[in-house]
Design a protein around this motif. Structure first.
Motif, short mmCIF file in Angstrom:
data_model
loop_
_atom_site.label_atom_id
_atom_site.label_comp_id
_atom_site.label_asym_id
_atom_site.label_seq_id
_atom_site.Cartn_x
_atom_site.Cartn_y
_atom_site.Cartn_z
N GLY A 154 44.39 69.02 -4.68
CA GLY A 154 45.23 68.92 -3.53
C GLY A 154 45.82 67.17 -3.76
N PRO A 155 46.39 67.21 -2.47
CA PRO A 155 46.89 65.13 -2.16
C PRO A 155 45.13 64.52 -2.30
N TYR A 156 44.27 64.99 -2.30
CA TYR A 156 43.24 64.18 -2.45
C TYR A 156 42.58 64.07 -4.56
N ALA A 157 43.53 63.98 -4.78
CA ALA A 157 43.64 63.65 -6.53
C ALA A 157 43.03 62.63 -6.92
N ALA A 158 43.30 61.17 -6.37
CA ALA A 158 43.00 60.11 -6.41
C ALA A 158 41.72 60.21 -5.70
N TYR A 159 41.21 60.19 -4.81
CA TYR A 159 39.66 60.21 -4.87
C TYR A 159 39.08 61.33 -5.24
N VAL A 160 39.07 62.67 -5.49
CA VAL A 160 38.09 63.13 -6.67
C VAL A 160 38.22 62.28 -7.82
N LEU A 161 39.66 62.48 -8.62
CA LEU A 161 39.47 61.43 -9.79
C LEU A 161 37.66 60.53 -10.09
N SER A 162 38.60 59.07 -8.77
CA SER A 162 37.72 58.76 -8.54
C SER A 162 35.86 58.90 -8.62
N THR A 163 35.88 59.74 -8.17
CA THR A 163 33.79 60.18 -7.48
C THR A 163 33.66 60.53 -8.60
N ILE A 164 34.08 62.19 -8.68
CA ILE A 164 33.85 63.22 -9.46
C ILE A 164 34.12 62.71 -11.39
N GLY A 165 35.59 62.33 -11.36
CA GLY A 165 36.40 62.56 -12.09
C GLY A 165 36.92 63.89 -12.81
N ASN A 166 37.33 63.45 -14.61
CA ASN A 166 37.45 64.74 -15.34
C ASN A 166 36.21 64.99 -15.39
N THR A 167 35.23 64.33 -15.97
CA THR A 167 34.18 65.19 -16.82
C THR A 167 33.42 65.99 -15.12
N GLY A 168 33.56 65.89 -13.92
CA GLY A 168 33.27 66.42 -12.56
C GLY A 168 33.76 67.76 -12.65
N VAL A 169 35.32 67.06 -12.71
CA VAL A 169 36.44 68.11 -12.66
C VAL A 169 35.96 69.78 -13.23
N LEU A 170 36.03 68.75 -15.20
CA LEU A 170 35.51 70.13 -16.01
C LEU A 170 34.42 71.17 -15.81
N ARG A 171 33.34 70.35 -15.15
CA ARG A 171 32.11 71.03 -14.33
C ARG A 171 32.62 72.28 -13.76
N LEU A 172 33.15 71.60 -12.90
CA LEU A 172 34.13 72.33 -11.39
C LEU A 172 34.49 73.94 -12.39
N MET A 173 34.93 73.26 -13.96
CA MET A 173 36.07 74.96 -14.05
C MET A 173 35.41 75.96 -14.91
N ASP A 174 34.05 75.37 -15.29
CA ASP A 174 33.20 75.80 -16.65
C ASP A 174 33.23 77.63 -15.64
N GLY A 175 33.50 77.68 -17.32
CA GLY A 175 33.26 79.74 -17.24
C GLY A 175 34.84 79.96 -16.12
#
Length: 192
Positions: free
Chosen positions: A79-100
């Motif tokens: 959501g509106p915390y997109a910049a924070y999430v990008l700077s902490t877990i990045g695209n790799t972390g988002v892709l891990r969250l989306m596994d399966g």
């Protein structure tokens, strides 16, 4: 004679994208100003407060933006915390969250806030897409390499084309129409 507008952002990529959108019709200068962000689930509220803060500091007509990146399967996260999430877990972390995860639909929503001596106006735009399983493309920034619209990620789309179809472009288009034709100050939000 083109009009001049200041884009206030610490992200030079956003400033370039905004300048590309206007293609010289509006001259865009860039000021990098760190702006404290209000916590809200609504990017329009955040953008409005950023515009208020920026105008109070630089005292010239300006625009700011705020973007939410919402993944349906993650109940709208980040959501509106997109910049924070990008700077902490990045695209790799988002892709891990989306596994399966089967539902990979997502959307970007950008709010553009304009401020001058008369008040603040806010415009928004949304683009729907999906999270892919890896990264593709070398252009763009942020989540662009994992966010697909049609058959391409935003990172695979040339800046000029992205500047015409993106969430930011939709918000900028609404703003531009209003800005180029603004004649009725009675429609202004003057609540500072």
């Amino acid at each position: 004679m083109s009009q001049t507008l200041t884009m206030v952002t610490s992200n030079a990529n956003k400033a370039r994208e905004v300048a590309a959108f206007f293609g010289g019709a509006i001259e865009v200068s860039h000021v990098a100003l760190e702006i404290p962000e209000l916590r809200s689930e609504d990017v329009r509220v955040i953008a409005r407060e950023k515009a208020r803060y920026a105008y109070d500091h630089i005292h010239r007509p300006l625009i700011v933006d705020d973007t939410a990146f919402s993944i349906n399967a993650l109940k709208g996260f980040p959501g509106p915390y997109a910049a924070y999430v990008l700077s902490t877990i990045g695209n790799t972390g988002v892709l891990r969250l989306m596994d399966g995860v089967q539902d990979r639909t997502a959307r970007f929503t950008t709010a553009i806030a304009f401020s001058d001596e008369s008040g603040i106006e806010v415009f928004s735009g949304t683009i729907e897409g999906r999270i892919i399983h890896g990264t593709r493309g070398t252009g763009g920034f942020g989540y662009d390499p994992i966010f697909e619209v049609g058959e391409k990620t935003l990172a695979e789309i040339p800046l000029e084309e992205k500047s015409a179809i993106s969430h930011r472009a939709k918000a900028l288009s609404a703003f531009s129409t209003w800005f180029m034709n603004r004649q009725d100050p009675g429609l202004r939000d003057t609540n500072r």
